[in-house]
Scaffold this motif. Structure first.
Motif, PDB file in Angstrom:
ATOM      1  N   LEU A 182       0.862  -1.178   0.000  1.00 33.81           N
ATOM      2  CA  LEU A 182       0.000   0.000   0.000  1.00 33.81           C
ATOM      3  C   LEU A 182       0.901   1.231   0.000  1.00 33.81           C
ATOM      4  N   VAL A 183       0.733   2.044  -1.025  1.00 29.13           N
ATOM      5  CA  VAL A 183       1.707   3.109  -1.276  1.00 29.13           C
ATOM      6  C   VAL A 183       1.087   4.486  -1.054  1.00 29.13           C
ATOM      7  N   GLY A 184       1.812   5.337  -0.338  1.00 29.19           N
ATOM      8  CA  GLY A 184       1.357   6.704  -0.099  1.00 29.19           C
ATOM      9  C   GLY A 184       1.967   7.660  -1.105  1.00 29.19           C
ATOM     10  N   SER A 185       1.349   8.829  -1.272  1.00 25.59           N
ATOM     11  CA  SER A 185       1.873   9.751  -2.297  1.00 25.59           C
ATOM     12  C   SER A 185       3.246  10.301  -1.921  1.00 25.59           C
ATOM     13  N   SER A 186       3.566  10.283  -0.622  1.00 25.00           N
ATOM     14  CA  SER A 186       4.895  10.760  -0.205  1.00 25.00           C
ATOM     15  C   SER A 186       5.950   9.658  -0.326  1.00 25.00           C
ATOM     16  N   GLY A 187       5.511   8.448  -0.695  1.00 24.54           N
ATOM     17  CA  GLY A 187       6.468   7.361  -0.853  1.00 24.54           C
ATOM     18  C   GLY A 187       6.441   6.342   0.277  1.00 24.54           C
ATOM     19  N   LYS A 188       5.647   6.647   1.339  1.00 28.31           N
ATOM     20  CA  LYS A 188       5.539   5.683   2.450  1.00 28.31           C
ATOM     21  C   LYS A 188       4.862   4.400   1.935  1.00 28.31           C
ATOM     22  N   ILE A 189       5.423   3.253   2.308  1.00 28.74           N
ATOM     23  CA  ILE A 189       4.862   1.983   1.816  1.00 28.74           C
ATOM     24  C   ILE A 189       4.580   1.055   2.991  1.00 28.74           C
ATOM     25  N   TYR A 190       3.373   0.521   3.026  1.00 27.83           N
ATOM     26  CA  TYR A 190       3.028  -0.515   3.992  1.00 27.83           C
ATOM     27  C   TYR A 190       2.987  -1.855   3.264  1.00 27.83           C
ATOM     28  N   LEU A 191       3.522  -2.859   3.939  1.00 29.99           N
ATOM     29  CA  LEU A 191       3.444  -4.225   3.409  1.00 29.99           C
ATOM     30  C   LEU A 191       2.508  -5.035   4.299  1.00 29.99           C
ATOM     31  N   VAL A 192       1.475  -5.591   3.687  1.00 30.18           N
ATOM     32  CA  VAL A 192       0.548  -6.482   4.387  1.00 30.18           C
ATOM     33  C   VAL A 192       0.814  -7.880   3.835  1.00 30.18           C
ATOM     34  N   GLU A 193       1.106  -8.822   4.707  1.00 32.42           N
ATOM     35  CA  GLU A 193       1.558 -10.140   4.261  1.00 32.42           C
ATOM     36  C   GLU A 193       0.506 -10.935   3.504  1.00 32.42           C
ATOM     37  N   LYS A 194      -0.764 -10.735   3.864  1.00 32.53           N
ATOM     38  CA  LYS A 194      -1.823 -11.461   3.151  1.00 32.53           C
ATOM     39  C   LYS A 194      -3.135 -10.694   3.259  1.00 32.53           C
ATOM     40  N   VAL A 195      -3.977 -10.873   2.257  1.00 34.36           N
ATOM     41  CA  VAL A 195      -5.245 -10.132   2.194  1.00 34.36           C
ATOM     42  C   VAL A 195      -6.121 -10.441   3.403  1.00 34.36           C
ATOM     43  N   SER A 196      -6.113 -11.695   3.841  1.00 34.55           N
ATOM     44  CA  SER A 196      -7.007 -12.092   4.937  1.00 34.55           C
ATOM     45  C   SER A 196      -6.717 -11.295   6.215  1.00 34.55           C
ATOM     46  N   ASP A 197      -5.492 -10.753   6.349  1.00 34.82           N
ATOM     47  CA  ASP A 197      -5.186  -9.908   7.509  1.00 34.82           C
ATOM     48  C   ASP A 197      -6.095  -8.680   7.542  1.00 34.82           C
ATOM     49  N   LEU A 198      -6.428  -8.180   6.370  1.00 33.92           N
ATOM     50  CA  LEU A 198      -7.232  -6.948   6.297  1.00 33.92           C
ATOM     51  C   LEU A 198      -8.733  -7.225   6.350  1.00 33.92           C
ATOM     52  N   LEU A 199      -9.100  -8.490   6.455  1.00 37.33           N
ATOM     53  CA  LEU A 199     -10.534  -8.803   6.484  1.00 37.33           C
ATOM     54  C   LEU A 199     -10.801  -9.977   7.429  1.00 37.33           C
ATOM     55  N   PRO A 200     -10.663  -9.706   8.725  1.00 39.45           N
ATOM     56  CA  PRO A 200     -10.919 -10.786   9.687  1.00 39.45           C
ATOM     57  C   PRO A 200     -12.400 -11.154   9.720  1.00 39.45           C
ATOM     58  N   LEU A 201     -12.685 -12.347  10.190  1.00 36.48           N
ATOM     59  CA  LEU A 201     -14.063 -12.870  10.255  1.00 36.48           C
ATOM     60  C   LEU A 201     -14.741 -12.757   8.895  1.00 36.48           C
ATOM     61  N   SER A 202     -13.990 -13.106   7.870  1.00 40.95           N
ATOM     62  CA  SER A 202     -14.485 -12.914   6.509  1.00 40.95           C
ATOM     63  C   SER A 202     -15.493 -13.978   6.102  1.00 40.95           C
ATOM     64  N   PHE A 203     -16.240 -13.650   5.090  1.00 38.76           N
ATOM     65  CA  PHE A 203     -17.183 -14.594   4.485  1.00 38.76           C
ATOM     66  C   PHE A 203     -16.548 -15.121   3.204  1.00 38.76           C
ATOM     67  N   THR A 204     -16.332 -16.420   3.149  1.00 40.06           N
ATOM     68  CA  THR A 204     -15.667 -17.011   1.979  1.00 40.06           C
ATOM     69  C   THR A 204     -16.442 -18.241   1.503  1.00 40.06           C
ATOM     70  N   ALA A 205     -15.900 -18.866   0.467  1.00 41.44           N
ATOM     71  CA  ALA A 205     -16.498 -20.090  -0.078  1.00 41.44           C
ATOM     72  C   ALA A 205     -16.607 -21.167   1.002  1.00 41.44           C
ATOM     73  N   HIS A 206     -15.752 -21.062   1.996  1.00 41.31           N
ATOM     74  CA  HIS A 206     -15.779 -22.026   3.100  1.00 41.31           C
ATOM     75  C   HIS A 206     -17.141 -22.031   3.779  1.00 41.31           C
ATOM     76  N   GLU A 207     -17.690 -20.838   3.990  1.00 43.37           N
ATOM     77  CA  GLU A 207     -19.001 -20.713   4.639  1.00 43.37           C
ATOM     78  C   GLU A 207     -20.099 -21.357   3.792  1.00 43.37           C
ATOM     79  N   LEU A 208     -19.907 -21.378   2.500  1.00 47.34           N
ATOM     80  CA  LEU A 208     -20.892 -21.971   1.596  1.00 47.34           C
ATOM     81  C   LEU A 208     -20.677 -23.464   1.424  1.00 47.34           C
ATOM     82  N   GLY A 209     -19.632 -23.974   2.096  1.00 52.09           N
ATOM     83  CA  GLY A 209     -19.310 -25.382   1.972  1.00 52.09           C
ATOM     84  C   GLY A 209     -18.663 -25.705   0.634  1.00 52.09           C
ATOM     85  N   ARG A 210     -18.057 -24.692   0.021  1.00 55.60           N
ATOM     86  CA  ARG A 210     -17.412 -24.859  -1.292  1.00 55.60           C
ATOM     87  C   ARG A 210     -15.910 -24.671  -1.143  1.00 55.60           C
ATOM     88  N   LEU A 211     -15.164 -25.202  -2.080  1.00 58.03           N
ATOM     89  CA  LEU A 211     -13.697 -25.096  -2.181  1.00 58.03           C
ATOM     90  C   LEU A 211     -12.970 -25.709  -0.984  1.00 58.03           C
TER      91      LEU A 211
END
Ligand code: THU
Length: 163
Positions: free
Chosen positions: A134-163
């Protein structure tokens, strides 16, 4: 009542040389894509670049519409394009950059809720982490290791019994 703590960490990239050449190239591509945004209504321009396992970089920018909800965020333009054109090819990392004429922000841009949900779909599907820069206009950069970190308690195919 039992309290459940959910936590995650992000990293701030202090020295760009700590990143691989491919990651630096990815960040630059996202910054260039900011200029391709079609954002006449919000005047908030976003660029996204997605690195695939085969080395390809798939790019996107936000595309707005006079009928506002018909537009699409940069991240989804990029990731839908990647999945449509390179189905089944693992996605390694996505970089997102933004700028607006309306204010100066030092903070890196952070994907909206709908984009987090869509990015998570593909991370869940490939069962491998999709890193985010994630990049800021001043050049500051954040690194997030995985998308799931940014969406806890997510709804996925798992909830649908798929995949
Ligand atoms: N936007 C993105 O492209 N990505 C995000 O994660 C946040 C918002 C776009 C959508 C719209 O064109 C403009 O930024 C203002 O919301």
């Amino acid at each position: 009542m039992k309290i459940i703590h959910i936590s995650f960490h992000i990293q701030e990239v202090e020295d760009i040389t700590e990143l691989t050449a491919a990651e630096r190239q990815l960040i630059e591509a996202s910054q260039q894509m900011v200029e391709n945004a079609y954002a006449p209504y919000s005047e908030f321009q976003v660029g996204a670049a997605l690195l695939l396992e085969n080395g390809q970089i798939i790019k996107g920018s936000n595309q707005e519409n006079a009928a506002y909800p018909s537009g699409l965020c940069a991240e989804r333009v990029a990731i839908f394009s990647a999945s449509a054109n390179y189905p089944g090819v693992e996605m390694k990392a996505i970089a997102v950059s933004a700028k607006t004429v309306h204010h100066q922000s030092d903070q890196p841009v952070s994907p909206c809720g709908a984009c987090r949900q869509v990015l998570l779909e593909y991370e869940f599907k490939q069962k491998q982490p999709l890193k985010m820069f994630l990049v800021g206009s001043s050049g500051k950069i954040y690194l997030v290791e995985k998308v799931s970190d940014l969406l806890p308690l997510s709804f996925t195919a798992h909830e649908l019994g798929r995949l």
